[in-house]
Motif scaffolding. Structure first.
Motif, PDB file in Angstrom:
ATOM      1  N   ASP A 106     -18.352 -17.887  58.911  1.00 47.81           N
ATOM      2  CA  ASP A 106     -18.580 -18.374  57.539  1.00 47.81           C
ATOM      3  C   ASP A 106     -18.378 -17.262  56.504  1.00 47.81           C
ATOM      4  OD1 ASP A 106     -19.234 -20.795  58.672  1.00 47.81           O
ATOM      5  OD2 ASP A 106     -21.402 -20.419  58.656  1.00 47.81           O
ATOM      6  N   ASP A 124     -20.136 -14.615  56.031  1.00 46.12           N
ATOM      7  CA  ASP A 124     -21.385 -14.074  55.504  1.00 46.12           C
ATOM      8  C   ASP A 124     -21.705 -12.711  56.118  1.00 46.12           C
ATOM      9  OD1 ASP A 124     -21.848 -16.311  53.910  1.00 46.12           O
ATOM     10  OD2 ASP A 124     -22.831 -17.395  55.535  1.00 46.12           O
ATOM     11  N   GLN A 171     -21.576 -17.258  64.055  1.00 47.89           N
ATOM     12  CA  GLN A 171     -21.272 -18.325  63.099  1.00 47.89           C
ATOM     13  C   GLN A 171     -21.286 -17.787  61.668  1.00 47.89           C
ATOM     14  OE1 GLN A 171     -20.232 -21.457  63.849  1.00 47.89           O
ATOM     15  NE2 GLN A 171     -19.824 -21.504  61.639  1.00 47.89           N
ATOM     16  N   MET A 172     -22.204 -16.875  61.396  1.00 54.01           N
ATOM     17  CA  MET A 172     -22.242 -16.267  60.066  1.00 54.01           C
ATOM     18  C   MET A 172     -20.957 -15.490  59.792  1.00 54.01           C
ATOM     19  SD  MET A 172     -26.195 -14.926  59.819  1.00 54.01           S
ATOM     20  CE  MET A 172     -25.981 -14.298  58.147  1.00 54.01           C
TER      21      MET A 172
END
Length: 642
Positions: free
Chosen positions: A160, A162, A156-157
């Motif tokens: 996103d 990140d 998920q990072m």
């Protein structure tokens, strides 16, 4: 208005207004495989406009799909009049439509690919089938499926933005999701590169490059013994890591013991096995082998073997040897080594009180070091230690001057504390560290036999190049470096004891110039017949590219420097590469090799052509880097002539 029409495949032509002119053969084949697996259906219609001839159409968007269909038609899988669904647009919009399709489209997100591939994999689809279905390679499918090892938190990072894809890929070396998240949070933001992540996750594993793994024959030997391996699919070498350290150590010990058995049969007092060089090895007393004269018969055999070796080597160098010459040369070398080994032997005394270490060297090769003598275990008594060094008093009593005495163990302890303090202080003072490193390097390259005058245990290997050259006097690079060494020698203090204080007074640019001078001595790209430095030799090309080295300025291809030492075929190929096929014919017409050498030298002169071994190899993946250097007018030291 856009209209959907069906057009026979053979009536579709490439559109000259299509901005994309080139398609890779691999890409077309992959797309054809994808169309095949989907029942020869296109997921997206082609965009066409009317052609110049009646009934024909130009493919404005979808040229690769058209090429894939034509490939299938040529293979007989579909008919030449295969019906293709198309959307017709006006010719005025052709260039804009083509540009939009090629520029505006976005590749599928890697995690979306992983999820799509995993659905098919869970349904039992093979890797090859998934690759064909999506028009990609099996390697890409495997790499995307490897993301299943990564924690959903990190995935998920990545979505996103990140986490970079390089960082995400590093986590696939482990399938412990909790550990992955812990590593990410523990690493400081400035040290979260892929290498640091991979190192943190594999600190308890043993890499395939570890010398112990290399010693037993690589991971293949370890796996054959039942060892488990984890691999990083994003590592192009796909080397992997051994997870069972106990088994690995057992395999290493067994192989060392097998070698030790042979050494024990030599009659040594003791033989010990170890996986690295024992501490204090070089401070131990040691016996060395004594020279032994060969018998007349053995000497005659050795002389004959050496003559045979020289003859074979000359044939190979001239290109006149047969296919079996290399194998014969290796067999002769073994005979020479076996006979040479008889020219030295250890004495009975050495065998009686000495021993041998059977160990691994730095590269994971077997190393046997013989003749060492263990230190005497007898300890000095307290009384003897207390009286040591005091004068003997005879007759009239004289005052005894007390002296400070320390045991060897205490001195070692105290100086270890001293060393620790020096290390931390030097680590926090880069200016003095630069002086200390340059000082240690110069002692080795500019003051022979004085390297012990540095507290730093730095070592530079500086191999002389002249023995490797057929005509060292003609080497421009060697002459320029010798001139530079002489010029530096005029500036350095004559006494090596004064060097450190002198360096402390020099500006930083001077120290950096001297650092470069010292480091240059260690450069070695010489490729000998037997070498364990292949990776180092390959890195020399990377160094050459960074330095923008043009070897044609340093090496000239002539009869003496090259053509004399290769066979006729090589001469012809060299001339063809340098000057073309017509020039090659001139060499072919030569009756003798000496004539061919003269012709080749004349043809190649001034062309800048140089043989492949002397070239700085190109790196297709490397991007050119421009270096800007400010050069002061009042340079203290001269540079090598370019």
């Amino acid at each position: 208005m856009t209209e959907t029409i069906t057009i026979p495949l053979y009536k579709l032509d490439a559109d000259p207004k299509n901005v994309r002119k080139t398609y890779s053969a691999e890409g077309v084949e992959a797309l054809a495989a994808s169309i095949r697996t989907d029942g020869y259906r296109l997921l997206q219609n082609l965009v066409v406009r009317k052609g110049e001839k009646k009934g024909r159409y130009f493919v404005t968007a979808g040229g690769r799909r058209r090429a894939a269909l034509l490939l299938l038609a040529e293979a007989g899988e579909i008919a030449k009049d295969f019906p293709v669904e198309c959307k017709e647009r006006s010719g005025e919009d052709a260039t804009g439509i083509s540009l939009s399709e090629n520029v505006m489209r976005e590749d599928m997100h890697p995690v979306d690919q992983y999820e799509a591939f995993s659905v098919l994999a869970n349904e039992g689809k093979e890797i090859a089938d998934i690759a064909a279905r999506f028009g990609t390679t099996e390697t890409i499918v495997r790499k995307r499926l490897a993301l299943a090892r990564v924690s959903p938190v990190l995935l998920q990072m990545f979505r996103d933005e990140d986490v970079s894809f390089a960082q995400l890929s590093a986590f696939t070396v482990s399938d412990d999701h909790q550990r992955q998240v812990e590593v990410w949070r523990a690493l400081p933001s400035w040290n979260r590169d892929a290498f640091s992540i991979r190192r943190a996750l594999t600190e308890e594993l043993v890499a395939a490059t570890d010398k112990r793994v290399q010693f037993i024959g690589g991971l293949a030997a370890y796996e054959a013994a039942g060892g488990a391996v984890t691999r990083d699919l994003f590592d192009e070498r796909n080397a992997g890591y051994a997870t069972d350290t106990v088994l690995l150590e057992q395999l290493v010990a067994e192989k060392l013991e097998a070698a030790a058995g042979t050494v024990r049969a030599e009659g040594w007092k003791w033989v010990e096995c170890c996986t690295s060089m024992p501490e204090g090895l070089h401070s131990m007393e040691r016996h060395y082998p004594e020279d032994v004269s060969l018998s007349e018969e053995d000497q005659a055999v050795l002389d004959a073997a050496q003559a045979e070796y020289d003859e074979l080597a000359e044939l190979i160098e001239s290109g006149a040897a047969d296919d079996e010459a290399e194998a014969k040369l290796e067999e002769v070398e073994k005979r020479i080594d076996a006979l040479t080994a008889r020219t030295e032997a250890y004495s009975a005394e050495a065998l009686a009180n000495g021993g041998a270490f059977v160990m691994l060297d730095y590269y994971g090769r077997l190393s046997i070091e013989r003749g060492f003598v263990k230190p005497d275990d007898t300890e000095v008594t307290d009384k003897d230690e207390a009286n040591e060094g005091l004068p003997t008093i005879v007759g009239e009593a004289k005052p005894v001057i007390p002296t400070v005495t320390h045991s060897a163990a205490l001195i070692e302890d105290l100086t270890a504390h001293k060393t620790a303090a020096l290390r931390i202080q030097l680590a926090n003072n880069p200016d003095i560290a630069l002086v200390a490193v340059v000082h240690a390097m110069l002692l080795q390259v500019a003051y022979p036999y004085n390297s012990e005058q540095s507290a730093l245990q730095l070592s530079i290997t500086h191999e002389r190049l002249m023995p490797s050259m057929k005509d060292a006097d003609s080497c421009k690079g060697l002459a320029a470096f010798n001139d530079l060494s002489e010029n530096y020698g005029h500036h350095l203090p004559g006494n090596p004891a004064d060097l450190f204080d002198w360096l402390l007074e020099q500006p930083q640019d001077t120290l950096l110039s001297l650092l470069a001078f010292g480091a240059a001595h260690a450069v070695n790209a010489v490729e000998k017949k037997f070498t364990d430095r292949k990776k180092g030799i390959e890195q020399a090309n990377q160094l050459g590219r960074a330095l923008n080295v043009d070897m044609s300025e340093w090496f000239e291809t002539t009869g003496d420097s090259y053509f004399k030492h290769v066979n006729r075929t090589t001469i012809e190929l060299a001339v063809a590469e340098a000057k073309g096929r017509e020039a090659e014919l001139s060499v072919k017409a030569a009756a003798k090799k000496t004539e061919a050498v003269m012709i080749a030298e004349r043809l190649v002169a001034g062309s800048g052509w140089i043989p492949a071994p002397v070239r700085i190899a190109a790196d297709d993946d490397a991007r050119p880097v421009e270096h800007e250097t400010d050069i002061e007018d009042n340079e203290q030291f001269p540079e090598a002539a370019e």
